[in-house]
Design an enzyme around this catalytic site. Structure first.
Site, PDB file in Angstrom:
ATOM      1  N   ASP A   1      -0.204  -2.109   0.359  1.00 34.61           N
ATOM      2  CA  ASP A   1      -0.505  -0.946   1.374  1.00 34.61           C
ATOM      3  C   ASP A   1      -2.025  -0.722   1.627  1.00 34.61           C
ATOM      4  OD1 ASP A   1       0.863   1.371   2.761  1.00 34.61           O
ATOM      5  OD2 ASP A   1      -1.014   2.411   1.759  1.00 34.61           O
TER       6      ASP A   1
ATOM      7  N   GLY B   1       5.592   0.013   6.992  1.00 30.50           N
ATOM      8  CA  GLY B   1       4.792  -1.140   6.844  1.00 30.50           C
ATOM      9  C   GLY B   1       3.446  -1.292   7.447  1.00 30.50           C
ATOM     10  N   ALA B   2       2.410  -1.644   6.755  1.00 32.62           N
ATOM     11  CA  ALA B   2       1.061  -1.386   7.299  1.00 32.62           C
ATOM     12  C   ALA B   2       0.758  -2.132   8.532  1.00 32.62           C
ATOM     13  CB  ALA B   2       0.088  -2.306   6.189  1.00 32.62           C
ATOM     14  N   ALA B   3       1.147  -3.419   8.825  1.00 32.10           N
ATOM     15  CA  ALA B   3       0.982  -3.888  10.147  1.00 32.10           C
ATOM     16  C   ALA B   3       1.486  -3.047  11.134  1.00 32.10           C
ATOM     17  CB  ALA B   3       1.303  -5.441  10.114  1.00 32.10           C
TER      18      ALA B   3
ATOM     19  N   CYS C   1       9.622  -4.376  -2.709  1.00 32.41           N
ATOM     20  CA  CYS C   1       9.456  -3.325  -1.490  1.00 32.41           C
ATOM     21  C   CYS C   1       9.891  -4.133  -0.105  1.00 32.41           C
ATOM     22  CB  CYS C   1       8.388  -2.493  -1.310  1.00 32.41           C
ATOM     23  SG  CYS C   1       8.359  -1.296  -0.182  1.00 32.41           S
TER      24      CYS C   1
ATOM     25  N   LYS D   1       3.665  -0.281  -3.128  1.00 27.23           N
ATOM     26  CA  LYS D   1       4.788   0.494  -3.907  1.00 27.23           C
ATOM     27  C   LYS D   1       4.675   0.412  -4.819  1.00 27.23           C
ATOM     28  CE  LYS D   1       8.803   2.315  -3.045  1.00 27.23           C
ATOM     29  NZ  LYS D   1       8.812   3.875  -2.371  1.00 27.23           N
TER      30      LYS D   1
END
Length: 351
Positions: free
Chosen positions: A206, A30-32, A137, A217
């Site tokens: 992303d 997960g980006a964060a 996702c 994703k």
């Protein structure tokens, strides 16, 4: 003034290497979450550094940043976090550099936590009471929109794609159920059928390019195309740490190719190619040691795809919601026209 040459024997804290490995192996995802972990790792490096000179301290921090950066080529929140922390690495002594770096990392993590809550409140305004959202996702940004809508007293239901090969949709389904959201879990190939029951497609990102293209994703692009055909609006929830400033200067976004074993474990591969390999190779070749490159079967496992801006209705950030074509304006406001990589500075000189 420090020596013009940084130390060649650079020590990276074991905790940094462990974080890098967790990011690469998707134990941190997960980006964060990746950005938060990266900032924390740089703070750990700063706290544990035994550097005796400012030049050595800076090079250790840059080496730590490079170690983290190389783990996920498309997770743009990762380099954005590294840029933010390293650009606050200021001071004339090791003690000053240490304090500045740890404070900058703490500031980034605090802002990151607040950003997602703000984004969720903005995204929730697009959701009506009784809406059904389809997800793909696992995105904490997307979930924050649903959570904020629930806190506003709205009833929300979800159709969750399982998202192979790693089935991140199962994480989404579990977290939605913890929030009390009714969930219908579907296989990825059933998405087109169930879009007629959805009011929104809600996904994360992303990274987002300057032209408004969304890198997310694998499968997001096909879902967006089908949603547009069905007249279902596509909302992308993404904090500004996911904006990709390098794309303003013409850089393309690399698509990560992951290990084929996520798609096809070795035993299942053997079932497919075993007999064929033996019939071609004969007794002279041991099929158990035959390389994958020689058995005639290629497995592709791209982690992401690119959704063109024409298939996206809105990109929701903590700074507001934007049509995808105008996201470059926000990008320029936040990052300027060009970027450099602070973890590469000082490899040939350190001032």
């Amino acid at each position: 003034m420090d020596s013009d040459q940084p130390d060649t024997d650079v020590t990276v804290a074991p905790a940094v290497a462990e974080t890098a490995d967790d990011i690469a192996e998707m134990r941190i995802r997960g980006a964060a979450t990746i950005a938060d972990a990266a900032a924390e790792a740089l703070a750990t490096q700063a706290e544990r550094s035994e550097a005796e000179t400012p030049a050595a301290f800076r090079e250790q921090l840059r080496a730590a940043a490079r170690t983290l950066y190389e783990t996920r080529p498309t997770a743009v929140s990762l380099p954005n976090a590294l840029r933010y922390v390293l650009r606050g690495m200021e001071g004339e002594t090791v003690a000053e550099l240490r304090r500045a770096t740890t404070a900058r990392a703490a500031e980034f993590r605090e802002d990151l936590e607040q950003a997602q809550a703000t984004l969720g409140e903005i995204g929730a305004n697009r959701l009506r009471d009784g809406d059904v959202v389809m997800t793909h996702c696992h995105s904490t940004d997307a979930l924050s929109c649903i959570k904020a809508a629930l806190e506003d007293g709205k009833h929300i239901e979800a159709i969750v794609k399982e998202t192979r090969p790693r089935k991140q949709g199962h994480i989404t389904a579990r977290q939605l159920r913890e929030l009390g959201v009714p969930v219908t879990l579907i296989v990825d190939n059933a998405a087109r059928r169930y879009l007629d029951d959805a009011d929104h497609v809600l996904v994360g990102a992303d990274s987002i390019a300057a032209d408004g293209s969304v890198i997310n994703k694998i499968g997001t692009s096909g879902l967006a195309v089908n949603a547009r055909e069905r007249g279902v609006p596509v909302m992308v929830a993404a904090q500004t740490i996911k904006l990709h400033p390098d794309t303003m200067t013409g850089h393309t976004v690399a698509i990560e190719m992951r290990d084929e074993h996520e798609v096809l474990p070795a035993d299942e591969r053997a079932e497919i190619v075993g007999d064929a390999t033996e019939s071609v190779a004969g007794d002279a070749v041991d099929s158990s040691t035959e390389s994958a490159a020689d058995d005639g079967l290629t497995v592709e496992n791209p982690a992401f795809d690119v959704t063109p801006p024409r298939h996206v209705d809105a990109i929701v950030t903590e700074r507001g919601q934007f049509p995808p074509e105008s996201i470059v304006t926000l990008m320029r406001e936040l990052f300027g026209e060009t970027t450099d990589e602070p973890w590469e500075q000082g490899r040939s000189r350190d001032r």
